[in-house]
Design a protein around this motif. Sequence first.
Motif, PDB file in Angstrom:
ATOM      1  N   ASP A 103       0.831  -1.207   0.000  1.00  0.00           N
ATOM      2  CA  ASP A 103       0.000   0.000   0.000  1.00  0.00           C
ATOM      3  C   ASP A 103       0.870   1.264   0.000  1.00  0.00           C
ATOM      4  N   LYS A 104       1.925   1.195   0.822  1.00  0.00           N
ATOM      5  CA  LYS A 104       2.822   2.349   0.889  1.00  0.00           C
ATOM      6  C   LYS A 104       3.520   2.577  -0.447  1.00  0.00           C
ATOM      7  N   SER A 105       3.884   1.470  -1.110  1.00  0.00           N
ATOM      8  CA  SER A 105       4.557   1.593  -2.412  1.00  0.00           C
ATOM      9  C   SER A 105       3.618   2.200  -3.450  1.00  0.00           C
ATOM     10  N   VAL A 106       2.278   1.874  -3.304  1.00  0.00           N
ATOM     11  CA  VAL A 106       1.298   2.460  -4.221  1.00  0.00           C
ATOM     12  C   VAL A 106       1.289   3.977  -4.071  1.00  0.00           C
ATOM     13  N   ALA A 107       1.350   4.454  -2.805  1.00  0.00           N
ATOM     14  CA  ALA A 107       1.374   5.901  -2.562  1.00  0.00           C
ATOM     15  C   ALA A 107       2.644   6.525  -3.149  1.00  0.00           C
ATOM     16  N   VAL A 108       3.782   5.810  -2.965  1.00  0.00           N
ATOM     17  CA  VAL A 108       5.048   6.323  -3.535  1.00  0.00           C
ATOM     18  C   VAL A 108       4.954   6.355  -5.054  1.00  0.00           C
ATOM     19  N   LYS A 109       4.390   5.264  -5.632  1.00  0.00           N
ATOM     20  CA  LYS A 109       4.246   5.234  -7.099  1.00  0.00           C
ATOM     21  C   LYS A 109       3.341   6.365  -7.575  1.00  0.00           C
ATOM     22  N   SER A 110       2.295   6.642  -6.784  1.00  0.00           N
ATOM     23  CA  SER A 110       1.389   7.735  -7.141  1.00  0.00           C
ATOM     24  C   SER A 110       2.131   9.071  -7.136  1.00  0.00           C
ATOM     25  N   SER A 111       2.979   9.244  -6.096  1.00  0.00           N
ATOM     26  CA  SER A 111       3.779  10.481  -6.034  1.00  0.00           C
ATOM     27  C   SER A 111       4.745  10.557  -7.209  1.00  0.00           C
ATOM     28  N   LEU A 112       5.354   9.413  -7.496  1.00  0.00           N
ATOM     29  CA  LEU A 112       6.289   9.382  -8.635  1.00  0.00           C
ATOM     30  C   LEU A 112       5.562   9.686  -9.935  1.00  0.00           C
ATOM     31  N   LYS A 113       4.322   9.131 -10.066  1.00  0.00           N
ATOM     32  CA  LYS A 113       3.545   9.384 -11.283  1.00  0.00           C
ATOM     33  C   LYS A 113       3.237  10.885 -11.417  1.00  0.00           C
ATOM     34  N   GLU A 114       2.884  11.508 -10.255  1.00  0.00           N
ATOM     35  CA  GLU A 114       2.629  12.950 -10.293  1.00  0.00           C
ATOM     36  C   GLU A 114       3.880  13.714 -10.727  1.00  0.00           C
ATOM     37  N   LEU A 115       5.026  13.253 -10.190  1.00  0.00           N
ATOM     38  CA  LEU A 115       6.283  13.894 -10.578  1.00  0.00           C
ATOM     39  C   LEU A 115       6.561  13.712 -12.063  1.00  0.00           C
ATOM     40  N   VAL A 116       6.297  12.496 -12.546  1.00  0.00           N
ATOM     41  CA  VAL A 116       6.489  12.240 -13.986  1.00  0.00           C
ATOM     42  C   VAL A 116       5.580  13.139 -14.806  1.00  0.00           C
ATOM     43  N   ASP A 117       4.306  13.231 -14.365  1.00  0.00           N
ATOM     44  CA  ASP A 117       3.376  14.110 -15.082  1.00  0.00           C
ATOM     45  C   ASP A 117       3.872  15.558 -15.070  1.00  0.00           C
ATOM     46  N   ASN A 118       4.382  15.989 -13.895  1.00  0.00           N
ATOM     47  CA  ASN A 118       4.924  17.346 -13.806  1.00  0.00           C
ATOM     48  C   ASN A 118       6.128  17.526 -14.724  1.00  0.00           C
ATOM     49  N   LEU A 119       6.995  16.501 -14.725  1.00  0.00           N
ATOM     50  CA  LEU A 119       8.180  16.573 -15.586  1.00  0.00           C
ATOM     51  C   LEU A 119       7.782  16.636 -17.060  1.00  0.00           C
ATOM     52  N   ILE A 120       6.786  15.813 -17.428  1.00  0.00           N
ATOM     53  CA  ILE A 120       6.315  15.832 -18.817  1.00  0.00           C
ATOM     54  C   ILE A 120       5.735  17.197 -19.161  1.00  0.00           C
TER      55      ILE A 120
END
Length: 439
Positions: A103-120
């Motif tokens: 579950d915690k990794s899902v939250a981290v992945k979600s944060s990473l996805k947001e960062l990726v979206d921001n980077l894109i």
Amino acid sequence: MATENLGDSSQLKLKSHRCLYCKAVGSKLCLDCEAYLCRDHLEAHNSVGQHTLTELITDMQTRKCATHQKLLKYNCCVDNVYVCEFCVVVGDHVGHNVEVISDKSVAVKSSLKELVDNLIAQCKEFENHIREAAATKDDIHKRADDLQRQVTMMITDLKQELEGEGEKILSEIRNQVQEEDLKIHRFLSKKKEEKLKLIAQVDEIRDFLNTTDPMTILEKGTPSINKTKMLIDEVQGRLEDTGLNVLLVTVHLESGLIKVIKRIPQLQKNHGFAVQNLIHIMLRNANDPTEGQASELGSLMDSSLNSKEKHCTSLTYSSTAISSGQHYWEVETSDLPSWSVGVSYSQNKDCNLGDNDDSWCMSYYKMGQYAVVNNGVKTSVSTSSPIEALGIYLDYEAGNLCFFQLANPIKHLHTEFATFTSPVYAAFSISKKGWINLR
């Protein structure tokens, strides 16, 4: 040999990573089953349940509890360590607040996805910036080309004006040369004729002198004498009133230059440079109480400094205020403090330029120190060399007062921004040891 051994070791390791379902080399490691899976069997294996897949290089011991040798599935919030399910149920972490790692990794992945979206998004923004920069570069080059054409056309027109006036002056010189040549030619022709007459008279007198009859001499001698005297009187002397009229040529030159200078503002306007040059400005001495007295800047400064009243500071203003347009003028400056150059709403003799909010100026107030001053606030201006000549540019509507050091190359020193609410006068101030000259 060492390289060969290393290669053999790698090959052996790959062979040990065989797929659970076939003999192919595995591409992922299933932590739940502790088995390797090839690409073809990944989806089928994972369809049974949501297993945890990781890279082949992962060491299983780093994913297992050291005490119970079970997979680490929780994060103990109390001790901040990863634990297995036995640790939570019967081990040292019973009753502790724990988080499910997945579950915690899902939250981290979600944060990473947001960062990726921001980077894109930033990458897209960067692309826009790059396009804008490229467009700006193109605009700059286009504007530069347009400016070069404008300047070239204006200089060409100015050259044509100068060449036209120059041709008139050269034509005047040629005309004078032709007139003088003709005058000299006529003089020489006449001298040749007179010389022939004189030679003929000499021959006639010599023949007469051979006469021995006294009566003939008396009868013809007196008329011959009178004829000779008349001939001598008729003969011109030296060539006079010749030479080029330099003064006339000078007048033509001055007149032509004045015409060209008067044409420059129109040429500037025709080619998009609507800047008025104030070199013709007439100045009023603020220290002289005589109303309406105006003079050139240089003479004002000299007369002011030599006046009996011995003012500490000499102020001079333009006699005409500026209420619109773009204007430019230049001054030569002294290397002794102090002097000030700028603009002012008033022609007050009892103030120092820049000490109030009604005047703006550049000042040289200490050895090697320059500043732009308004309302008593000094903004230091640095230069690599003393200012010997200063250019002042005023755009009344835009509220820009710019100062340039007229060196090679010309250096922009400072731009003062203001909203002019009244007409301004060009203003000049010097101390006893300073001087300013309009260029």
